[in-house]
Motif scaffolding. Structure first.
Motif, short mmCIF file in Angstrom:
data_model
loop_
_atom_site.label_atom_id
_atom_site.label_comp_id
_atom_site.label_asym_id
_atom_site.label_seq_id
_atom_site.Cartn_x
_atom_site.Cartn_y
_atom_site.Cartn_z
N LEU A 1 9.28 6.36 5.10
CA LEU A 1 9.93 5.78 6.28
C LEU A 1 9.18 4.54 6.76
O LEU A 1 9.79 3.55 7.18
CB LEU A 1 10.02 6.82 7.40
N THR A 2 7.86 4.59 6.67
CA THR A 2 7.08 3.41 7.06
C THR A 2 7.42 2.24 6.14
O THR A 2 7.68 1.12 6.60
CB THR A 2 5.56 3.71 6.97
N ALA A 3 7.45 2.52 4.84
CA ALA A 3 7.75 1.47 3.86
C ALA A 3 9.12 0.86 4.13
O ALA A 3 9.30 -0.36 4.16
CB ALA A 3 7.70 2.03 2.44
N ARG A 4 10.09 1.72 4.34
CA ARG A 4 11.46 1.22 4.55
C ARG A 4 11.60 0.47 5.86
O ARG A 4 12.34 -0.51 5.95
CB ARG A 4 12.45 2.38 4.46
N THR A 5 10.87 0.92 6.87
CA THR A 5 10.93 0.21 8.15
C THR A 5 10.30 -1.17 8.01
O THR A 5 10.83 -2.17 8.52
CB THR A 5 10.21 1.04 9.25
N LEU A 6 9.17 -1.23 7.30
CA LEU A 6 8.54 -2.53 7.08
C LEU A 6 9.47 -3.46 6.31
O LEU A 6 9.66 -4.62 6.66
CB LEU A 6 7.24 -2.36 6.29
N ASN B 1 2.91 9.30 -8.57
CA ASN B 1 4.07 9.35 -9.45
C ASN B 1 5.28 9.95 -8.74
O ASN B 1 5.93 10.87 -9.23
CB ASN B 1 3.74 10.17 -10.70
N ILE B 2 5.53 9.42 -7.56
CA ILE B 2 6.57 10.00 -6.72
C ILE B 2 7.69 8.99 -6.49
O ILE B 2 7.43 7.83 -6.16
CB ILE B 2 5.98 10.40 -5.36
N ASP B 3 8.90 9.45 -6.71
CA ASP B 3 10.04 8.60 -6.41
C ASP B 3 10.44 8.84 -4.96
O ASP B 3 11.01 9.88 -4.64
CB ASP B 3 11.18 8.95 -7.37
N PHE B 4 10.11 7.88 -4.10
CA PHE B 4 10.38 8.05 -2.67
C PHE B 4 11.85 8.39 -2.41
O PHE B 4 12.18 9.12 -1.50
CB PHE B 4 10.02 6.78 -1.89
N LEU C 1 7.94 4.93 14.58
CA LEU C 1 9.05 4.76 13.63
C LEU C 1 10.39 4.92 14.34
O LEU C 1 11.36 4.23 14.03
CB LEU C 1 8.95 5.80 12.51
N LEU C 2 10.43 5.82 15.31
CA LEU C 2 11.69 6.10 15.99
C LEU C 2 12.06 5.04 17.02
O LEU C 2 13.13 5.11 17.62
CB LEU C 2 11.63 7.48 16.65
N GLN C 3 11.17 4.08 17.23
CA GLN C 3 11.48 3.04 18.23
C GLN C 3 12.17 1.81 17.66
O GLN C 3 12.49 0.88 18.39
CB GLN C 3 10.19 2.60 18.94
N LEU C 4 12.40 1.80 16.36
CA LEU C 4 12.98 0.60 15.74
C LEU C 4 14.28 0.18 16.44
O LEU C 4 14.49 -1.00 16.72
CB LEU C 4 13.23 0.84 14.25
N ASP C 5 15.12 1.15 16.75
CA ASP C 5 16.42 0.77 17.35
C ASP C 5 16.24 0.10 18.71
O ASP C 5 16.97 -0.82 19.06
CB ASP C 5 17.36 1.98 17.43
N GLU C 6 15.23 0.55 19.47
CA GLU C 6 15.00 -0.07 20.78
C GLU C 6 14.57 -1.52 20.62
O GLU C 6 15.05 -2.42 21.32
CB GLU C 6 13.90 0.68 21.55
N ILE C 7 13.67 -1.73 19.67
CA ILE C 7 13.15 -3.08 19.45
C ILE C 7 14.26 -4.02 18.99
O ILE C 7 14.42 -5.13 19.49
CB ILE C 7 12.03 -3.06 18.37
N ILE C 8 15.06 -3.53 18.04
CA ILE C 8 16.11 -4.41 17.52
C ILE C 8 17.09 -4.77 18.62
O ILE C 8 17.51 -5.92 18.74
CB ILE C 8 16.85 -3.72 16.35
N SER C 9 17.43 -3.82 19.47
CA SER C 9 18.43 -4.18 20.47
C SER C 9 17.81 -5.10 21.52
O SER C 9 18.50 -5.97 22.07
CB SER C 9 19.14 -2.97 21.05
N GLU C 10 16.53 -4.95 21.76
CA GLU C 10 15.84 -5.88 22.67
C GLU C 10 15.87 -7.30 22.09
O GLU C 10 16.19 -8.26 22.79
CB GLU C 10 14.37 -5.46 22.74
N ARG D 1 0.82 -1.21 0.00
CA ARG D 1 0.00 0.00 0.00
C ARG D 1 0.86 1.27 0.00
O ARG D 1 0.55 2.23 -0.68
CB ARG D 1 -0.95 -0.01 1.18
N THR D 2 1.94 1.23 0.75
CA THR D 2 2.81 2.42 0.75
C THR D 2 3.39 2.64 -0.65
O THR D 2 3.50 3.77 -1.10
CB THR D 2 3.99 2.27 1.74
#
Ligand code: ARG
Length: 585
Positions: free
Chosen positions: A565-570, A483-486, A509-518, A474-475
């Motif tokens: 950012l959502t797309a890339r995080t997913l 017609n946008i190049d992200f 979105l900003l919590q990704l680093d916390e989750i990964i280190s957990e 969807r993103t």
């Protein structure tokens, strides 16, 4: 936002110091995520913990800390709440700047560790004198995921498959090879011995039907242990046949390449390992067997339980091999962490060998961890079996998932009156089918059993792979529609967060680093699944509430950056689970 948390902690400690003196400058401020987002983003609970020591009311303590607290560049003015919590709410401008900082970062704000270690992940480690069945799924999927995460954090990961490639189970296969394919032992060409399953079944049929053949199988084991050249060659051929057959499945599962270093590799080291245990005074003879007595393990009568390392007939066992492996990994591989994603039924085994490894002084400060997992169950809640009562073959399980995915896709295409090529359909079915199996496995707490259900794992709604992949699609739809190049979204365009749903998405979105280190610490991939699931939920709420393409600048670009950012995080998060995304589905 690990950095943010670190900074807030330091600032709180400075305030503690200023309010109560330097004795308090190292006190843990007990900073945690806010229990309710209404009150803020974080709360510090230290005032409650200090009440007794300071002989003051927690609220009064909290207020004195707040009076000295200088976090105005990060937070809105802090408040004391309830019995004495300090509530901290991040400033919008601060969040905007943090997001801006990760926009150009391929790692999305997850800084690599500054303490990289050598890590071995011991997986998938099947016993190869067997057909590949459902029991081989979890070690492969979980081991692959954990390796990816630990590696992404910045450690040097070696994936080593401790295959069960030695001993009694091979007798039957060797004897069958010698009987049915004698030419395999005299040529250097690789013969086609059919597939492993039929080879295995035929050998088993012979074994069950003929006492002479059983005798030959036992003989083969004796000759194998004695190092007989011809038997060793037959053994090697059987191992290769297994490895190749297993590899086909690992390829289908897209498990990253690993090194095979099985039990046979440690065979020659076993005598010296036992000798060393003896020299260190750890060995005890018990009814002819050589054992190590353990603390914390007793039998039903409450007597101490010994771990046998050499049987009375002189043979070595699984435990002895694993002890040699521990020693080798520390002394030769020089690792600092070893992770064993292995079934929960081996919990005692690992506790025991780790204990012996410590007693022998091999382990020291190396971290050895068993990451146990539960069983895959059928819809009846029993161990997953075929109708005739055998373990389900892994190949059949995966083919079933792909077939189910295909049926779903074809239905949807029909309903939407779309035209799609066969290539599109079969590729998508494969990605979705395999991803669904993996995600269903990883999204459970690994230590629990779970019920294997095609319908559940392929549902387009809920915490499933198709849903997550669809969220990504969807993103990408937004970029196609506008017609946008992200990738070309302005590096200097500002991020402006105005709506509540935008702020909620931004914080997530900003919590990704916390989750990964957990996850890197606790080795629980379901946390990452949960994070991604919530991300797609928060994205949906944002997208329902905030026009993107129709918004005015600068909000439009800012919102597009949120979509990107959502797309890339997913995409990144799913890739760490071993799951690929597609652009369209
Ligand atoms: N081959 C074993 C099994 O299938 C798992 C081996 C796990 N690794 C280890 N070092 N013990 O049960």
């Amino acid at each position: 936002m690990k950095d943010t948390q670190e900074q807030l902690k330091l600032k709180l400690q400075e305030a503690l110091d200023a309010a109560f003196g330097s004795d308090y400058s190292k006190v843990d401020p007990i900073l945690v995520a806010a229990s309710n987002p209404k009150f803020g983003d974080y709360q510090a609970n230290v005032a409650l913990a200090l009440a007794k020591q300071l002989g003051q009311q927690p609220r009064a303590i909290a207020q004195q800390i707040v009076d000295k607290l200088d976090v105005s560049d990060i937070c809105k003015p802090s408040e004391v709440a309830g019995p004495g919590f300090i509530n901290l709410k991040l400033k919008t401008e601060y969040l905007e700047a943090q997001l801006k900082a990760i926009q150009g970062d391929p790692r999305l704000g997850v800084a690599p560790t500054n303490n990289p270690k050598r890590v071995i992940v011991d997986y998938p480690s099947p016993n190869i004198a067997k057909e590949m069945h459902v029991g081989h799924l979890r070690p492969a999927v979980i081991g692959d995921c954990l390796s990816r995460i630990v590696e992404f954090v910045g450690h040097k990961v070696e994936r080593i498959s401790h295959v069960g490639d030695w001993g009694t189970p091979f007798g039957m296969l060797i004897a069958y090879l010698e009987e049915a394919y004698p030419e395999a032992l005299t040529t250097t060409e690789t013969l086609n011995l059919g597939d492993l399953s039929s080879f295995y079944r035929q050998a088993k049929a012979r074994f069950d039907a003929d006492a002479n053949f059983q005798q030959a199988a036992r003989q083969a084991v004796v000759k194998l242990q004695a190092g007989d050249q011809k038997t060793l060659l037959a053994w090697k051929i059987v191992c290769q046949l297994s490895s190749r057959a297993y590899q086909v499945i690992y390829d289908l599962l897209e498990i990253a390449p690993f090194v095979e270093r099985g039990e046979s590799f440690y065979n020659a080291l076993l005598p010296e390992v036992v000798e060393e245990l003896d020299k260190k005074g750890l060995l005890v003879e018990n009814q002819g067997a050589k054992c190590v007595f353990l603390e914390g393990f007793t039998n039903r009568e409450g007597e101490p339980l010994p771990l046998i390392v050499q049987k009375s007939d002189g043979g070595y066992n699984y435990a002895a091999t694993d002890l040699a492996t521990i020693r080798y990994r520390v002394q030769v591989d020089k690792v600092q962490r070893v992770i064993y994603p292995v079934g929960i039924e081996q919990t005692n085994h690992f506790a025991q060998i780790f204990q012996v490894g410590r007693k022998a002084g091999w382990i020291d400060d190396v971290e050895f961890v068993h990451a146990p997992f539960g069983l895959v169950l059928g819809e009846n809640g029993q161990k997953l079996k075929t109708r005739s009562g055998e373990a389900v073959r892994l190949r059949d399980l995966l083919d079933g998932a792909i077939a189910h995915a295909r049926a779903d896709i074809e239905n949807r295409i029909k309903e939407e009156a779309r035209e799609e090529t066969e290539e599109f359909v079969s590729n998508l079915a494969q990605v979705i089918g395999v991803s669904a199996v993996k995600y269903a496995d990883l999204s459970q707490n690994r230590t629990s059993n779970y019920i294997f259900s095609y319908d559940k794992m392929l549902a387009l709604k809920g915490n499933t792979a198709p849903y997550m992949v669809y969220a990504y699609v969807r993103t990408q739809g937004i970029s196609r529609e506008g017609n946008i190049d992200f990738e070309k979204l302005g590096a200097d365009a500002p991020i402006v967060l105005r709506q509540e749903t935008e702020l909620t998405l931004a914080k997530h979105l900003l919590q990704l680093d916390e989750i990964i280190s957990e996850v890197e610490k606790d080795l629980l991939p379901n946390r990452l699944c949960e994070y991604l699931y919530q991300l797609s939920d928060k994205f949906n709420k944002f997208y329902e509430n905030c026009p993107v393409l129709k918004a005015e600048e600068p909000v439009r670009t800012s919102r597009l950056i949120l979509c990107d950012l959502t797309a890339r995080t997913l995409k990144l998060g799913l890739s760490l689970l071993g799951i690929r995304v597609v652009e369209r589905m």
